[in-house]
Design a protein around this motif. Structure first.
Motif, short mmCIF file in Angstrom:
data_model
loop_
_atom_site.label_atom_id
_atom_site.label_comp_id
_atom_site.label_asym_id
_atom_site.label_seq_id
_atom_site.Cartn_x
_atom_site.Cartn_y
_atom_site.Cartn_z
N PHE A 12 3.20 -16.30 2.29
CA PHE A 12 2.04 -15.71 1.64
C PHE A 12 2.46 -14.41 0.96
N ARG A 13 2.12 -14.27 -0.31
CA ARG A 13 2.45 -13.06 -1.08
C ARG A 13 1.16 -12.45 -1.61
N PRO A 14 0.77 -11.26 -1.11
CA PRO A 14 -0.44 -10.62 -1.60
C PRO A 14 -0.28 -10.20 -3.06
N LEU A 15 -1.39 -10.13 -3.76
CA LEU A 15 -1.39 -9.72 -5.17
C LEU A 15 -1.83 -8.26 -5.29
N HIS A 16 -1.40 -7.64 -6.37
CA HIS A 16 -1.78 -6.27 -6.75
C HIS A 16 -1.53 -5.29 -5.61
N ALA A 21 3.32 -8.30 4.80
CA ALA A 21 3.73 -8.44 3.39
C ALA A 21 2.89 -7.51 2.53
N VAL A 22 3.45 -7.06 1.43
CA VAL A 22 2.73 -6.19 0.49
C VAL A 22 2.83 -6.77 -0.92
N GLY A 23 1.81 -6.48 -1.71
CA GLY A 23 1.82 -6.89 -3.11
C GLY A 23 2.71 -5.96 -3.93
N PRO A 24 2.87 -6.25 -5.20
CA PRO A 24 3.75 -5.43 -6.05
C PRO A 24 3.17 -4.06 -6.39
N GLY A 25 1.87 -3.86 -6.18
CA GLY A 25 1.23 -2.57 -6.49
C GLY A 25 0.19 -2.74 -7.58
N GLY A 26 -0.73 -1.80 -7.64
CA GLY A 26 -1.79 -1.84 -8.64
C GLY A 26 -1.30 -1.30 -9.98
N ARG A 27 -2.22 -1.21 -10.90
CA ARG A 27 -1.89 -0.66 -12.23
C ARG A 27 -2.77 0.56 -12.50
N ASP A 36 2.84 2.55 -1.05
CA ASP A 36 3.31 3.53 -0.08
C ASP A 36 3.73 2.90 1.24
N VAL A 37 3.30 1.67 1.49
CA VAL A 37 3.67 0.98 2.74
C VAL A 37 4.62 -0.16 2.42
N LYS A 38 5.35 -0.59 3.44
CA LYS A 38 6.29 -1.70 3.27
C LYS A 38 6.17 -2.61 4.49
N ALA A 39 6.71 -3.80 4.39
CA ALA A 39 6.68 -4.74 5.50
C ALA A 39 7.37 -4.12 6.71
N GLY A 40 6.76 -4.26 7.88
CA GLY A 40 7.31 -3.70 9.10
C GLY A 40 6.68 -2.39 9.52
N GLY A 50 -2.10 -20.96 11.46
CA GLY A 50 -2.65 -20.81 12.79
C GLY A 50 -2.63 -19.39 13.34
N GLN A 51 -2.12 -18.44 12.59
CA GLN A 51 -2.03 -17.03 13.00
C GLN A 51 -3.11 -16.23 12.28
N ASP A 52 -3.79 -15.33 13.00
CA ASP A 52 -4.84 -14.50 12.39
C ASP A 52 -4.23 -13.27 11.74
N TYR A 53 -4.65 -12.99 10.51
CA TYR A 53 -4.20 -11.82 9.76
C TYR A 53 -5.39 -11.15 9.10
N LEU A 54 -5.14 -9.97 8.55
CA LEU A 54 -6.11 -9.27 7.72
C LEU A 54 -5.48 -9.05 6.35
N ILE A 55 -6.29 -9.22 5.31
CA ILE A 55 -5.85 -8.84 3.97
C ILE A 55 -6.72 -7.67 3.57
N MET A 56 -6.07 -6.57 3.19
CA MET A 56 -6.83 -5.37 2.81
C MET A 56 -6.14 -4.66 1.66
N LYS A 57 -6.90 -3.84 0.99
CA LYS A 57 -6.33 -3.01 -0.07
C LYS A 57 -5.57 -1.87 0.58
N GLU A 58 -4.57 -1.38 -0.12
CA GLU A 58 -3.78 -0.27 0.41
C GLU A 58 -4.64 0.95 0.67
N SER A 59 -5.69 1.13 -0.11
CA SER A 59 -6.56 2.29 0.06
C SER A 59 -7.35 2.25 1.37
N ASP A 60 -7.47 1.07 2.02
CA ASP A 60 -8.14 0.95 3.31
C ASP A 60 -7.28 1.44 4.46
N ILE A 61 -5.99 1.63 4.22
CA ILE A 61 -5.07 2.08 5.26
C ILE A 61 -5.17 3.59 5.39
N MET A 62 -5.39 4.04 6.65
CA MET A 62 -5.55 5.48 6.89
C MET A 62 -4.22 6.20 7.05
#
Length: 104
Positions: A3-7, A42-48, A58-62, A79-91
């Motif tokens: 899975f590769r997140p976008l933006h 996983a992280v997306g390539p970044g916004g514009r 600003d964040v990377k895998a791991g 079968g694994q639970d994940y969250l998809i969120m925007k980078e701005s939701d990360i504190m």
């Protein structure tokens, strides 16, 4: 499946909290809150920006992160639970002592 997140989106795996309190009391599943701590998978390539240039993430895998209680969208991948969120939701990013020593 890969899975590769976008933006500027981030795929996060929740880190489960301790089953016991510091005093040794076992917390039942019904009384637990969902943890607001996770690991970036996983992280997306970044916004514009307004000029159309890609902004770096600003964040990377791991990375171990803190996020808001109601942040993100819950998804199930293989079968694994994940969250998809925007980078701005990360504190913030939680840095361990070993990571600080390595950076110094």
């Amino acid at each position: 499946m890969h899975f590769r997140p976008l933006h500027d989106r981030v795929l996060v795996k929740r880190i489960s909290e301790e089953e016991k309190t510091a005093g040794g009391i076992i917390i039942p599943d019904t009384a637990k809150e969902k943890p607001s701590e996770g690991e970036v998978v996983a992280v997306g390539p970044g916004g514009r920006d307004e000029a159309g240039k890609r902004t770096a993430m600003d964040v990377k895998a791991g990375d171990r992160i803190l996020f808001g209680k109601w942040s993100g969208t819950e998804v199930k991948v293989d079968g694994q639970d994940y969250l998809i969120m925007k980078e701005s939701d990360i504190m913030g990013v939680i840095e361990t002592k070993a990571a600080k020593k390595k950076a110094a």
